[in-house]
Design a protein around this motif. Sequence first.
Motif, PDB file in Angstrom:
ATOM      1  N   GLY A 312     -29.124   7.513 -16.639  1.00  0.00           N
ATOM      2  CA  GLY A 312     -29.086   7.911 -18.039  1.00  0.00           C
ATOM      3  C   GLY A 312     -29.011   6.771 -19.026  1.00  0.00           C
ATOM      4  N   LYS A 313     -29.046   5.529 -18.547  1.00  0.00           N
ATOM      5  CA  LYS A 313     -28.945   4.400 -19.465  1.00  0.00           C
ATOM      6  C   LYS A 313     -30.191   3.540 -19.361  1.00  0.00           C
ATOM      7  N   GLN A 348     -32.974   8.407 -12.720  1.00  0.00           N
ATOM      8  CA  GLN A 348     -33.234   9.114 -13.980  1.00  0.00           C
ATOM      9  C   GLN A 348     -32.939   8.234 -15.185  1.00  0.00           C
ATOM     10  N   SER A 349     -33.347   6.971 -15.071  1.00  0.00           N
ATOM     11  CA  SER A 349     -33.149   6.035 -16.154  1.00  0.00           C
ATOM     12  C   SER A 349     -34.467   5.297 -16.413  1.00  0.00           C
ATOM     13  N   ALA A 350     -34.423   4.252 -17.232  1.00  0.00           N
ATOM     14  CA  ALA A 350     -35.658   3.540 -17.574  1.00  0.00           C
ATOM     15  C   ALA A 350     -35.376   2.049 -17.687  1.00  0.00           C
TER      16      ALA A 350
END
Length: 453
Positions: A312-313, A348-350
């Motif tokens: 999420g970050k 699920q992050s980037a």
Amino acid sequence: MSVFDSSAIEVNTFGFNLPCRQFLISAERTRERKLPMVDEFVLRVLHTVGRISPARLARFFGFEGRDVGIVIAELVDRNLVVFEGDDLALHPAAQELFRTSDASRPRLTSTERLDASVWFDLISKNLVAGRGLRRVRHLIDLRPPEGAAIESSDARSAFTSNFSSFLKLRGDRNVDQWTLYSILDTHPGRFSSAQIHGSERLSLVPDPKLETILPLSEFENRERGRKIQETITSQLRERGSAAPSQAAVTEFSKLTGSTFLRRKLRYDGTVDLSAFLSGDVESSGDWTPFVGSPYIERNRQLIAGLLAVRGGKESTLWWLRPGGLRWGLTEDLSATLELLRSRFRDAQSALTTTLVAPHLTKGVVQHQLLFDRGVHAASGGIALAIEALVIPDLLAAVSVMVHLSPSVVVPIGYATNERSCIRRVWEGLELPAATVAHKPLWSREKQSRADPN
């Protein structure tokens, strides 16, 4: 276990674009095949004796009843045998079936049209496989020698001489069955590139030695391989790495908080690599030593293994490349970036990526498709022989070019996921401040998610 348990290890990789040109060739090819066994032996008997009666032929083969009549009728219908009075003889057309290397065995010959897309490299003027040809922007473009253009006549000649090799490259089966009958037409097509990958391997026994490895075994013709290797060696010679320096070693010590490497320098400025790899790093953090460029397979897996992504970050990778013209000329660089991005996607992050090049470094924009952003650092910053990649709070890897002998130069370094070590590297590099005075060379950064527009 030491990486030097084997005789040599990879420390850098290179990739090359081999210039190629397409020709569209229309041709005819022929194939010989066997006749059914009974037909073959009947024709072989007639070829040997000239004429024979059906009755004697039947006794010779032990035919019974209508069998001989069926065989003869089929051969007559196919214009392979004829009646001369009451005897059988070969049809004139059947004589052609015996025009083979083994004239006692008849062969049927069939001809078919072949429309081929054929590729030739412009350096050795030999065939290359046409699948997956493309120019990779950040690899080294090999320059063909003067007058290396391939004309249609050259293509016809090379295609004729290497017809079997072309069929193998195309994936045809039973290649030996086919023979080139004629070339009907030849048209020049487009240009593209094939990729050749090489590496530098380091051995320490009896003395440090670097060897350039080029897997040219796919080029069956020795002369062809020699021409390509000479071109590669010449163009690699034009691309030097950043030179080692005492200032770079001092900078490395500041970034890692360890004076170990500086204290292990010999009187002539060379480094004992075995001592470096086995020594203790006297800092408060946890560092893992490595040798070679960070993007080679062994180090890529080491660095990715240290990365623990928080979901999420969104994070940014800052990659400070060293000076010189040899850095990043390999598809291993894109493989490393993709591996790191995949770790963030899995969580699920980037991850966005920024390439920082030393001031006035040439050849930076060739990596534009790999990094989201590229920028020059301010002049007078980090030493040119330093390389670092940092993902704040998650990962840091720092390396420096050193002499293992007066003629052997390689990068060695440390990697960590310990937060205090990462913070030390990040604060020491001052990357955002070192780049703020320069406009980005390119930027594909997405608008902030908080931006209402």
